[in-house]
Enzyme design. Sequence first.
Site, mmCIF file in Angstrom:
data_model
loop_
_atom_site.group_PDB
_atom_site.id
_atom_site.type_symbol
_atom_site.label_atom_id
_atom_site.label_comp_id
_atom_site.label_asym_id
_atom_site.label_seq_id
_atom_site.Cartn_x
_atom_site.Cartn_y
_atom_site.Cartn_z
ATOM 1 C CB SER A 1 -0.913 0.024 1.224
ATOM 2 O OG SER A 1 -1.545 1.286 1.303
ATOM 3 C CG HIS A 18 -3.810 -1.534 -1.641
ATOM 4 N ND1 HIS A 18 -4.846 -2.377 -1.982
ATOM 5 C CD2 HIS A 18 -4.295 -0.750 -0.644
ATOM 6 C CE1 HIS A 18 -5.904 -2.126 -1.237
ATOM 7 N NE2 HIS A 18 -5.600 -1.139 -0.404
ATOM 8 C CG ASP A 33 -5.261 2.332 0.792
ATOM 9 O OD1 ASP A 33 -6.195 1.515 0.715
ATOM 10 O OD2 ASP A 33 -4.121 2.037 1.207
ATOM 11 C CG MET A 80 -8.828 6.767 2.239
ATOM 12 S SD MET A 80 -8.045 6.795 3.848
ATOM 13 C CE MET A 80 -7.084 5.275 3.784
ATOM 14 C CG HIS A 97 -9.315 -0.145 -0.749
ATOM 15 N ND1 HIS A 97 -8.759 -0.342 0.501
ATOM 16 C CD2 HIS A 97 -10.658 -0.277 -0.582
ATOM 17 C CE1 HIS A 97 -9.722 -0.572 1.374
ATOM 18 N NE2 HIS A 97 -10.882 -0.529 0.742
ATOM 19 C CG MET A 144 -11.633 2.767 1.681
ATOM 20 S SD MET A 144 -10.121 2.804 2.662
ATOM 21 C CE MET A 144 -8.923 2.986 1.339
ATOM 22 C CG MET A 161 -11.837 -3.186 4.806
ATOM 23 S SD MET A 161 -10.295 -2.643 4.030
ATOM 24 C CE MET A 161 -9.495 -1.725 5.344
ATOM 25 C CG PHE A 183 -6.381 6.743 9.813
ATOM 26 C CD1 PHE A 183 -5.791 7.960 9.486
ATOM 27 C CD2 PHE A 183 -7.723 6.730 10.179
ATOM 28 C CE1 PHE A 183 -6.522 9.140 9.540
ATOM 29 C CE2 PHE A 183 -8.463 7.903 10.239
ATOM 30 C CZ PHE A 183 -7.860 9.114 9.914
ATOM 31 C CG ASP A 227 -6.346 -3.013 3.050
ATOM 32 O OD1 ASP A 227 -5.301 -2.717 3.645
ATOM 33 O OD2 ASP A 227 -6.968 -2.208 2.322
ATOM 34 N N GLY A 228 -5.001 -4.498 6.109
ATOM 35 C CA GLY A 228 -4.921 -3.838 7.405
ATOM 36 C C GLY A 228 -4.166 -4.643 8.445
ATOM 37 N N GLY A 229 -3.082 -4.068 8.951
ATOM 38 C CA GLY A 229 -2.343 -4.709 10.043
ATOM 39 C C GLY A 229 -1.584 -5.958 9.628
HETATM 40 C C1 DX5 Z 1 -6.621 1.370 5.433
HETATM 41 C C2 DX5 Z 1 -6.135 1.041 4.051
HETATM 42 C C3 DX5 Z 1 -4.986 0.127 4.019
HETATM 43 C C4 DX5 Z 1 -3.730 0.646 4.670
HETATM 44 C C5 DX5 Z 1 -3.110 -0.520 5.335
HETATM 45 O O1 DX5 Z 1 -7.846 2.007 5.328
HETATM 46 O O2 DX5 Z 1 -7.172 0.460 3.293
HETATM 47 O O3 DX5 Z 1 -4.698 -0.286 2.684
HETATM 48 O O4 DX5 Z 1 -2.812 1.211 3.790
HETATM 49 O O5 DX5 Z 1 -2.034 -0.081 6.086
HETATM 50 P P1 DX5 Z 1 -1.305 -1.042 7.131
HETATM 51 O O6 DX5 Z 1 -0.721 -2.180 6.354
HETATM 52 O O7 DX5 Z 1 -0.318 -0.159 7.767
HETATM 53 O O8 DX5 Z 1 -2.379 -1.521 8.086
HETATM 54 ZN ZN ZN Z 2 -6.609 -0.389 1.302
#
Ligand code: DX5
Ligand code: ZN
Length: 267
Positions: free
Chosen positions: A8, A33, A35, A37, A66, A68, A167, A173, A205-207
């Site tokens: 990402s 990726h 993002d 937003m 992605h 959002m 997710m 974030f 996606d995430g963490g």
């Molecule tokens: C969060 C995004 C993710 C983000 C993941 O809303 O959709 O793609 O970049 O970041 P990490 O890998 O740090 O959780």
């Molecule tokens: Zn994402």
Amino acid sequence: MRVEFSPSLLSADFMRLAEAVRAVEAARPEWLHVDVMDGHFVPNLTIGPPVVRALKAVTDTPLDVHLMVSNPEEQLDWYLEAGADLVTVHLECGGSPEAPSRIRSRNCGSARGSSASVIAVSSPEKVFGLFERAHAAGRLAGLAINPGTPAELALPFLSAVDLVLVMSVHPGFGGQGFMASALEKLRLLSSAAAAQGLDLLIEVDGGINEKTAALAVAAGANLLVAGTAVLGAADPAAALERLRAAAGAGAAGGAADGSQLATSNLA
Ligand code: DX5
Ligand code: ZN
């Protein structure tokens, strides 16, 4: 099982995006990726069509965009025209996913979630229409679900998409802890895809880090997004290689079952 990666760019230095792309491409990611937003669907504002177009000009790696945003029906074509190779839209529409009581949209229906809150989701007609538009443009289409949305709500759409995105953090974030509740969703969706004979990308996606990557792959994910763990690292290519090795352990059945994550996030 083959596992793909989508670093990402949210974790990159936005003043040096092209350098970040070159740095991570040394480890040959299958996707990048992006993002998007809108400051409405999520409480953050990031990348728009001009930046996607600029990225497309500096890379041949497919762009995994992605979205959002609250109004993908209005914005989808912007990203297709900018060069997105894969566009993922959220099943939820309107408002903030963090505050379900505020989720309201003309085009929304609603469904009971596993908690007491009401989860608003787009009408099936609207969602199918978005996938058709992406496919008509010769691109891939994905469906994303937020942490509060039951995976069962995605089942009717599986045969119409190329990808389903679970997710594992609340969108908005980077740098948040992985939510263990994503693992059961990955298991359910990957089993459903297999039962239907679908060759589906199951994205998470995430963490994602070396520990959670193995857990996610063991649960059925075959496409891992990683921001902090890859583009937030001093050497993104080396970080991606480490993540590949960790995911390989998950694919080989070497990961734990995630029960240690059951009650909380893993930072
Ligand atoms: C969060 C995004 C993710 C983000 C993941 O809303 O959709 O793609 O970049 O970041 P990490 O890998 O740090 O959780
Ligand atoms: Zn994402």
